[in-house]
Design a protein around this motif. Structure first.
Motif, PDB file in Angstrom:
ATOM      1  N   ASP A  55       0.838  -1.206   0.000  1.00  0.00           N
ATOM      2  CA  ASP A  55       0.000   0.000   0.000  1.00  0.00           C
ATOM      3  C   ASP A  55       0.873   1.255   0.000  1.00  0.00           C
ATOM      4  OD1 ASP A  55      -2.397  -1.496   0.206  1.00  0.00           O
ATOM      5  OD2 ASP A  55      -2.306  -1.457   2.402  1.00  0.00           O
ATOM      6  N   PHE A  56       1.896   1.244   0.836  1.00  0.00           N
ATOM      7  CA  PHE A  56       2.768   2.403   0.976  1.00  0.00           C
ATOM      8  C   PHE A  56       3.577   2.640  -0.301  1.00  0.00           C
ATOM      9  CE2 PHE A  56       6.613   4.530   2.880  1.00  0.00           C
ATOM     10  CZ  PHE A  56       5.966   5.704   3.210  1.00  0.00           C
ATOM     11  N   VAL A  57       4.153   1.584  -0.834  1.00  0.00           N
ATOM     12  CA  VAL A  57       4.966   1.706  -2.049  1.00  0.00           C
ATOM     13  C   VAL A  57       4.114   2.180  -3.228  1.00  0.00           C
ATOM     14  CG1 VAL A  57       6.291   0.384  -3.752  1.00  0.00           C
ATOM     15  CG2 VAL A  57       6.708   0.059  -1.309  1.00  0.00           C
ATOM     16  N   ARG A  58       2.932   1.645  -3.366  1.00  0.00           N
ATOM     17  CA  ARG A  58       2.050   2.068  -4.472  1.00  0.00           C
ATOM     18  C   ARG A  58       1.661   3.541  -4.351  1.00  0.00           C
ATOM     19  NH1 ARG A  58      -1.875  -2.936  -6.119  1.00  0.00           N
ATOM     20  NH2 ARG A  58      -0.217  -4.111  -7.117  1.00  0.00           N
ATOM     21  N   SER A  59       1.447   3.995  -3.129  1.00  0.00           N
ATOM     22  CA  SER A  59       1.116   5.402  -2.928  1.00  0.00           C
ATOM     23  C   SER A  59       2.280   6.297  -3.341  1.00  0.00           C
ATOM     24  CB  SER A  59       0.744   5.659  -1.471  1.00  0.00           C
ATOM     25  OG  SER A  59       0.506   7.024  -1.272  1.00  0.00           O
ATOM     26  N   ILE A  60       3.483   5.895  -2.971  1.00  0.00           N
ATOM     27  CA  ILE A  60       4.668   6.662  -3.360  1.00  0.00           C
ATOM     28  C   ILE A  60       4.776   6.712  -4.883  1.00  0.00           C
ATOM     29  CG2 ILE A  60       7.192   6.718  -3.328  1.00  0.00           C
ATOM     30  CD1 ILE A  60       7.006   5.444  -0.496  1.00  0.00           C
ATOM     31  N   ALA A  61       4.543   5.578  -5.529  1.00  0.00           N
ATOM     32  CA  ALA A  61       4.628   5.521  -6.989  1.00  0.00           C
ATOM     33  C   ALA A  61       3.586   6.429  -7.645  1.00  0.00           C
ATOM     34  CB  ALA A  61       4.451   4.082  -7.469  1.00  0.00           C
ATOM     35  N   GLN A  62       2.389   6.487  -7.072  1.00  0.00           N
ATOM     36  CA  GLN A  62       1.317   7.301  -7.650  1.00  0.00           C
ATOM     37  C   GLN A  62       1.513   8.793  -7.410  1.00  0.00           C
ATOM     38  OE1 GLN A  62      -2.210   5.631  -5.887  1.00  0.00           O
ATOM     39  NE2 GLN A  62      -2.397   4.035  -7.435  1.00  0.00           N
ATOM     40  N   THR A  63       1.966   9.145  -6.215  1.00  0.00           N
ATOM     41  CA  THR A  63       2.042  10.566  -5.857  1.00  0.00           C
ATOM     42  C   THR A  63       3.436  11.162  -6.020  1.00  0.00           C
ATOM     43  OG1 THR A  63       2.563  10.120  -3.528  1.00  0.00           O
ATOM     44  CG2 THR A  63       0.211  10.276  -4.130  1.00  0.00           C
ATOM     45  N   GLY A  64       4.443  10.302  -6.049  1.00  0.00           N
ATOM     46  CA  GLY A  64       5.813  10.794  -6.109  1.00  0.00           C
ATOM     47  C   GLY A  64       6.296  11.351  -4.779  1.00  0.00           C
ATOM     48  N   GLN A  65       5.527  11.107  -3.713  1.00  0.00           N
ATOM     49  CA  GLN A  65       5.882  11.617  -2.385  1.00  0.00           C
ATOM     50  C   GLN A  65       6.001  10.471  -1.389  1.00  0.00           C
ATOM     51  OE1 GLN A  65       2.535  14.245  -1.724  1.00  0.00           O
ATOM     52  NE2 GLN A  65       3.843  16.022  -2.151  1.00  0.00           N
ATOM     53  N   CYS A  66       7.030  10.563  -0.563  1.00  0.00           N
ATOM     54  CA  CYS A  66       7.248   9.583   0.498  1.00  0.00           C
ATOM     55  C   CYS A  66       7.025  10.299   1.827  1.00  0.00           C
ATOM     56  CB  CYS A  66       8.661   9.011   0.395  1.00  0.00           C
ATOM     57  SG  CYS A  66       9.018   7.774   1.643  1.00  0.00           S
ATOM     58  N   LEU A  67       5.821  10.212   2.324  1.00  0.00           N
ATOM     59  CA  LEU A  67       5.432  10.951   3.524  1.00  0.00           C
ATOM     60  C   LEU A  67       5.515  10.048   4.753  1.00  0.00           C
ATOM     61  CD1 LEU A  67       2.344  12.717   1.912  1.00  0.00           C
ATOM     62  CD2 LEU A  67       4.672  13.622   2.168  1.00  0.00           C
ATOM     63  N   LEU A  68       6.722   9.879   5.273  1.00  0.00           N
ATOM     64  CA  LEU A  68       6.965   8.957   6.373  1.00  0.00           C
ATOM     65  C   LEU A  68       6.272   9.340   7.672  1.00  0.00           C
ATOM     66  CD1 LEU A  68      10.752   8.252   5.779  1.00  0.00           C
ATOM     67  CD2 LEU A  68       8.836   6.700   5.371  1.00  0.00           C
ATOM     68  N   TYR A  69       5.978  10.628   7.846  1.00  0.00           N
ATOM     69  CA  TYR A  69       5.365  11.060   9.107  1.00  0.00           C
ATOM     70  C   TYR A  69       3.868  11.296   8.982  1.00  0.00           C
ATOM     71  CZ  TYR A  69      10.041  10.984  10.813  1.00  0.00           C
ATOM     72  OH  TYR A  69      11.286  10.543  11.177  1.00  0.00           O
ATOM     73  N   SER A  70       3.298  10.882   7.851  1.00  0.00           N
ATOM     74  CA  SER A  70       1.845  10.918   7.739  1.00  0.00           C
ATOM     75  C   SER A  70       1.297   9.672   8.437  1.00  0.00           C
ATOM     76  CB  SER A  70       1.411  10.964   6.275  1.00  0.00           C
ATOM     77  OG  SER A  70       1.871   9.817   5.601  1.00  0.00           O
ATOM     78  N   THR A  71       0.000   9.628   8.642  1.00  0.00           N
ATOM     79  CA  THR A  71      -0.583   8.533   9.417  1.00  0.00           C
ATOM     80  C   THR A  71      -0.995   7.360   8.531  1.00  0.00           C
ATOM     81  OG1 THR A  71      -2.808   9.460   9.293  1.00  0.00           O
ATOM     82  CG2 THR A  71      -1.439  10.127  11.176  1.00  0.00           C
ATOM     83  N   VAL A  72      -1.127   6.231   9.174  1.00  0.00           N
ATOM     84  CA  VAL A  72      -1.552   4.999   8.521  1.00  0.00           C
ATOM     85  C   VAL A  72      -2.893   5.188   7.821  1.00  0.00           C
ATOM     86  CG1 VAL A  72      -2.407   2.678   9.044  1.00  0.00           C
ATOM     87  CG2 VAL A  72      -0.272   3.465  10.037  1.00  0.00           C
ATOM     88  N   GLU A  73      -3.741   5.996   8.399  1.00  0.00           N
ATOM     89  CA  GLU A  73      -5.081   6.228   7.853  1.00  0.00           C
ATOM     90  C   GLU A  73      -5.024   6.627   6.377  1.00  0.00           C
ATOM     91  OE1 GLU A  73      -9.066   7.911   9.874  1.00  0.00           O
ATOM     92  OE2 GLU A  73      -7.269   9.140  10.093  1.00  0.00           O
ATOM     93  N   ARG A  74      -3.976   7.319   6.000  1.00  0.00           N
ATOM     94  CA  ARG A  74      -3.807   7.785   4.629  1.00  0.00           C
ATOM     95  C   ARG A  74      -3.565   6.630   3.656  1.00  0.00           C
ATOM     96  NH1 ARG A  74      -1.245  12.870   2.481  1.00  0.00           N
ATOM     97  NH2 ARG A  74      -0.531  12.315   0.405  1.00  0.00           N
ATOM     98  N   TYR A  75      -2.969   5.538   4.118  1.00  0.00           N
ATOM     99  CA  TYR A  75      -2.521   4.441   3.258  1.00  0.00           C
ATOM    100  C   TYR A  75      -3.310   3.144   3.398  1.00  0.00           C
ATOM    101  CZ  TYR A  75       1.398   7.598   2.864  1.00  0.00           C
ATOM    102  OH  TYR A  75       2.167   8.709   2.647  1.00  0.00           O
TER     103      TYR A  75
END
Length: 147
Positions: A55-75
């Protein structure tokens, strides 16, 4: 027929979880520490989602952003498929294949008692197939009859 209960008996029922407010960096640390690919997301004792490395890797691929301090709820994935301990592992494999998922929470009386992965199911299926092959070989070669 091997059931989810049988699989959990061999595997164990450890369930690792995080809350929706947990940061992704903390979640990634827990995934690595426990050597698992997904965590249950719980709130007040109830499953509200599943979050995986994928889930996390796919989000990074889609948005181009690696938001390590965002919450799990986002992913997290909120459409959760579950199984019961009495279901067969073949049913689990079919569900995982049909829905393109890799982890299934196991609920008994609405209580989370375990999580099974596609790897757990495949290992169990292969083990059972090998046992059948060994038994057939013994039968064909007459090794199952007393001399």
């Amino acid at each position: 027929m091997v059931t989810v209960r049988d699989l959990l008996r061999n595997k164990g029922g450890d369930v690792w979880s995080v809350s929706p407010e947990t940061t992704m960096i903390d979640t990634l640390h827990l995934l690595a520490k426990k050597d698992v690919g997904a965590l249950m997301v719980t709130k007040e004792g109830k499953i509200v989602g599943v979050v995986s490395e994928r889930d996390f890797v796919r989000s990074i691929a889609q948005t181009g952003q690696c938001l390590l301090y965002s919450t799990v709820e986002r992913y997290m994935t909120t459409e959760i498929s579950t199984v019961t301990p009495d279901q067969s592992i073949e049913q689990c494999m079919q569900l995982m294949t049909d829905r393109h998922i890799r982890h299934l929470p196991v609920l008994e009386n609405e209580k989370l008692i375990g999580v099974i992965s596609i790897g757990d199911v495949v290992r169990e299926l292969i083990s059972n197939k090998q046992l059948t092959i060994n038994q057939l070989e013994d039968y064909i070669q007459g090794r199952t009859y007393p001399a």
